[in-house]
Every structure is written in C-alpha cells, then in structure tokens.
Design a protein around this motif. Structure first.
Motif, PDB file in Angstrom:
ATOM      1  N   THR A   1       0.812  -1.219   0.000  1.00 30.29           N
ATOM      2  CA  THR A   1       0.000   0.000   0.000  1.00 30.29           C
ATOM      3  C   THR A   1       0.842   1.264   0.000  1.00 30.29           C
ATOM      4  O   THR A   1       0.311   2.362   0.109  1.00 30.29           O
ATOM      5  CB  THR A   1      -0.935   0.017   1.222  1.00 30.29           C
TER       6      THR A   1
ATOM      7  N   GLY B   1       1.794   5.228  -3.188  1.00 30.61           N
ATOM      8  CA  GLY B   1       0.599   5.493  -3.975  1.00 30.61           C
ATOM      9  C   GLY B   1       0.636   6.853  -4.652  1.00 30.61           C
ATOM     10  O   GLY B   1       1.403   7.748  -4.268  1.00 30.61           O
ATOM     11  N   HIS B   2      -0.205   7.025  -5.669  1.00 31.89           N
ATOM     12  CA  HIS B   2      -0.335   8.296  -6.375  1.00 31.89           C
ATOM     13  C   HIS B   2      -1.693   8.895  -6.034  1.00 31.89           C
ATOM     14  O   HIS B   2      -2.735   8.326  -6.388  1.00 31.89           O
ATOM     15  CB  HIS B   2      -0.196   8.091  -7.883  1.00 31.89           C
TER      16      HIS B   2
ATOM     17  N   GLU C   1       4.999   9.045   2.350  1.00 27.87           N
ATOM     18  CA  GLU C   1       4.561   7.689   2.016  1.00 27.87           C
ATOM     19  C   GLU C   1       3.997   7.605   0.604  1.00 27.87           C
ATOM     20  O   GLU C   1       4.149   6.596  -0.087  1.00 27.87           O
ATOM     21  CB  GLU C   1       3.499   7.213   3.016  1.00 27.87           C
ATOM     22  N   HIS C   2       3.344   8.675   0.162  1.00 27.55           N
ATOM     23  CA  HIS C   2       2.735   8.683  -1.167  1.00 27.55           C
ATOM     24  C   HIS C   2       3.163   9.915  -1.946  1.00 27.55           C
ATOM     25  O   HIS C   2       3.592  10.920  -1.369  1.00 27.55           O
ATOM     26  CB  HIS C   2       1.206   8.662  -1.057  1.00 27.55           C
ATOM     27  N   SER C   3       2.991   9.831  -3.257  1.00 30.70           N
ATOM     28  CA  SER C   3       3.181  10.987  -4.124  1.00 30.70           C
ATOM     29  C   SER C   3       1.833  11.701  -4.250  1.00 30.70           C
ATOM     30  O   SER C   3       0.833  11.079  -4.639  1.00 30.70           O
ATOM     31  CB  SER C   3       3.676  10.536  -5.500  1.00 30.70           C
TER      32      SER C   3
ATOM     33  N   ARG D   1      -4.651   4.236   2.581  1.00 29.47           N
ATOM     34  CA  ARG D   1      -4.009   2.933   2.377  1.00 29.47           C
ATOM     35  C   ARG D   1      -5.039   1.861   2.047  1.00 29.47           C
ATOM     36  O   ARG D   1      -4.809   0.984   1.207  1.00 29.47           O
ATOM     37  CB  ARG D   1      -3.212   2.533   3.628  1.00 29.47           C
TER      38      ARG D   1
ATOM     39  N   ILE E   1      -6.093   2.256  -1.575  1.00 30.22           N
ATOM     40  CA  ILE E   1      -5.014   1.824  -2.464  1.00 30.22           C
ATOM     41  C   ILE E   1      -4.948   0.303  -2.491  1.00 30.22           C
ATOM     42  O   ILE E   1      -4.758  -0.314  -3.548  1.00 30.22           O
ATOM     43  CB  ILE E   1      -3.670   2.436  -2.023  1.00 30.22           C
TER      44      ILE E   1
END
Length: 456
Positions: free
Chosen positions: A153, A156-157, A178-180, A269, A272
């Motif tokens: 997870t 992620g975008h 953690e994500h973009s 999360r 995702i």
C-alpha cells in the motif's frame, strides 16, 4: 441492492437494534455472539458484510478481523468495525488489521446505512471478478488470493482536489512522503488532470468554492480508465445529506473534518489496497484465461464461457434470492453489411460494436459474443429498472454515432435487444435464454433499434 450481513456482538440488545435497522432496509441478517462463532459462520456461509464489535470477551474484534483477513476463504469479505472506543489510534488499528471501515457507538443511522451500501457494492464487484476467474480457470483465483496477501500500500499516487490551497497543502503533508501527492485547486480541470495519470486515490473536498463536488466526482467517473478510481470525500457535519447521495452514486469513502492525520492515512491505504487488489484480479483473469473462452475478433468472452458462467451466476442468484438480468443483442441488417461491403468491413463493425458495448455496460456486467452478429450481456444484482438503463445506454451508444469503416462517410448501424429477468427458482439457463430470445424477436418484428423486455 441487498446483501447478507453478519452482526457480531456479545450484547443481545446491540444485536437486536442493528438487526432491526438492517432488516428494515431488506438486508438478510445473520448473528454471532463471539469471535470464534463469527469466523465459523463466515467459513460456512456466503457472507457479504461483517458488522464487528470490538469489545468482546476471549477474542476481541481486532483479532477476529485479523483472522478473517488472513484466511483465503474469508479475506474478501468487507469488515465494518463498531466500537465505543473513540480514540483515533483505535480507528487506525482497526483499519490496519484489515477492517474496511469503522463506526463509533452510538451508531448513527445515516453513517451505518451509507457504509453498508458502499461495502455491499464493493463486495458485489469483488464477487463478480472472483467468479469470472473461477469460471475461466481455478488457478486464476488462487493467484488472485495470493496477490491480496502481497499487495503493497506504499508509494501510492494521490490527487487532492480543493479550492482552499492551504487546506489542500495540509492534507498533502499528512500523506507524504509515504505517497506521491498532487494538489488541484481548479476543479474544472479535474478531468484533464486525471486523464492518462496513474492516480490510485482522489480526495475531493466538499467545500469547493463555486463548484459542485459531486459533479466533479461524476465527471471523473465518466472516463473509462478512471471509472473504478477510488474517491474519498472530505466533509463537514453540514454535508451529511450530500455524503449519503455521494455514496449512492458510488463514491468509495468519506472522512469528516477536522481531519485526523492517522485516520486519513489509514483510509487512503485501504483504498489503495482495494484498487491494487482489483487490478491484480483483473490481470489474473486476463493472463490466465484460456484462448478457448475468448472470441479472437472482438476480445470478448465467447458463447462457451458465457453458458458456463450463466449457470454459475444463476445458481448463486437463486440461492441468495437476488435479481439477475440477461440481454441478447443482434445487430440489425448485418448480413447486408457483409454482402454490400465485404467481410473485412463487417469484421471492423463487429470490433467497434464490441468496444462500444464494453464501454456502455457496468463493471459487474459480463458482455460476450454469442455468435455471428449476436451478443449477450449478463447483469448480476440487476432489477428491471437497472437493466433497462443499461440496455438503453447500449442501444444509444450504437445508434447515435456512425461507424468508421474507411470510406468518405460513416456507416450507421442499429441494434435490437431482448431482456429477461431471473423470476423464480425453477428458471434454468435455457429458459432464461429462450425468454430473452423471444423478446429479441419481438424487437426485430416491431421495427428494430429498440429494447423489448420479456413479457412473461
């Protein structure tokens, strides 16, 4: 949409209260008074949603959820955890052991029904994908279940849509590194922004200045490659009626302001994980399906696959008392196309017809080429009104735009359709197909380019 819901709580009063609320909305309800009993019921029955109390003796809800999500037999069942605990850390813990959603006691009726409806839709789609994999080849479902355990997870975008730039940037800080995360402060550009982009979750603020947030969500859903893109709404208490409407329209989740950092991260999360799992399922089906069940020309499943899948889905619909519809379509005057322009033009029309058909049906519907210029669509959990909407959408998609066959002018094509519904436990696949075929014949006889429902 109905569903079979398991209520797990050691307090009988709580069970009766939830059972009454769900039964009033025509959900089928099962009950369990302990964690081990709940796990046993899930292993023995087709459960669609689990409403799980956290505070139970011997085995608490967190452990029950962890065990359900760890088992290949039950890890696809959505779990909605209900507890008196109100600390954000408890919500995060529930989501991290695999819970699909979380409610706090006393349970608000609006939130309860909104969450149940949303999870019921998720379960329907997951079941259909699993059933297709099983129909095609058993190894596909085994690969898909293994994929669920291995879904990552992270990385992620995410797209945040909010006209309040300061609030959007704060949301962004909750999710990076953690994500973009991209921020869009002009909702009018939402469709352009998501086109061709690899987004896995979109966060939409309800408080958009001069924009209807539900319209923005609807526009994102109109694109083929973002039709299943998870959308989470960021809402205020005053937005509650719109949130209910949004969930009915297929929005995946919502979070209330003030937004708690860890809860937001956990919900993102979760979405995702679902999105990547669904992608794994689709790829598993595509990669393992034998060519014997695929039509070479159109890429749709063929008659052999449809007949086997119809048997599986009809049995399931009858055992669970659910609706199901079958539609047969026939391209009008198709022989004249082949005779006049040649089979290469006819093949081009069939390919384009299949593409429009696939775009016009829903994600849970199964479209197949039945043979020649005849196609079929299996529509699970579909009543007459929904079937009519799908059928008319298909008919218009064919009739309202010409087919490019390489000449100076487009070729205009129409289609006739016959539709029937699963009416009783005595129905068989052959009976359903006969009724749909009779309805199709009536559509042809009455002038073509129309949809006719079986009158039985």
């Amino acid at each position: 949409m109905t569903a079979r819901v398991l209520i797990v709580d050691d307090i009988p009063t709580n069970v009766r209260l939830l059972e009454a609320r769900l039964a009033a909305e025509y959900y089928e309800v099962l009950t369990a008074s302990s964690g081990p009993q709940a796990i046993e019921i899930c292993n023995r029955n087709d459960v669609d949603i689990v409403l799980l109390d956290v505070m139970m003796p011997d085995m608490d809800g967190f452990e029950v959820c962890r065990r359900l999500k760890a088992s290949p037999r039950t890890n696809h069942i959505p779990v909605l955890m209900i507890t008196a605990l109100d600390q954000p850390s408890d919500k995060v813990r529930g989501l991290e052991v695999g819970a699909d959603d979380f409610l706090t006691k006393p349970v608000d009726d609006m939130q309860l029904m909104a969450r149940v409806k949303s999870l019921a839709r998720l379960k329907t789609l997951t079941d259909e994908l699993r059933a297709r994999a099983l129909t095609g080849q058993q190894i596909a479902i085994e690969d898909a279940l293994r994929a669920m355990d291995n879904v990552d997870t992270g990385g992620g975008h995410v797209l945040v849509i909010d006209t309040d730039a300061r609030h959007a940037e704060r949301i962004k800080t909750y999710l990076v590194p953690e994500h973009s995360v991209d921020v869009l402060v002009q909702p009018a550009d939402a469709v352009f922004q998501v086109t061709g982009a690899p987004y896995e979750v979109v966060l939409v603020a309800m408080a958009l200045e001069n924009f209807d947030p539900l319209r923005v969500c609807s526009q994102i859903r109109t694109l083929e490659h973002t039709r299943t893109l998870p959308i989470i709404l960021i809402a205020d208490e005053t937005d509650r009626p719109k949130v209910v409407r949004a969930l009915d329209l297929g929005i995946n989740d919502f979070i209330m302001r003030p937004v708690e950092r860890n809860e937001l991260a956990a919900r993102v999360r979760t979405q995702i994980r679902r999105q990547r799992y669904a992608l794994e399922l689709r790829q598993s089906v595509n990669n393992t399906m034998a060519m014997a069940v695929t039509d070479d020309l159109t890429g749709l499943y063929n008659r052999r696959y449809f007949e086997r899948h119809l048997h599986v889905m009809l049995s399931k619909a009858q055992s669970q008392g659910r609706d199901m519809a079958v539609m047969i379509l026939d391209i009008d005057h198709f022989k004249a196309v082949n005779d006049t322009y040649g089979h290469h033009v006819g093949d081009s029309v069939l390919k384009e017809f299949a593409q429009r058909l696939r775009r016009s049906v829903r994600g849970v519907d199964l479209a197949c080429r039945f043979g020649g210029e005849e196609f079929v669509v299996l529509m699970p959990d579909t009543d007459m009104g929904q079937a009519e909407a799908v059928a008319e959408r298909v008919r218009r998609a064919i009739a309202e735009q010409g087919f490019d066959v390489g000449g100076d002018r487009p070729m205009w094509v129409t289609v006739s359709a016959g539709v029937t519904l699963n009416e009783s436990v005595s129905d068989t696949p052959a009976v359903l197909m006969k009724r749909a075929d009779v309805a199709l014949y009536r559509a042809k006889r009455q002038g073509r380019n129309q949809v006719v429902f079986d009158a039985a």
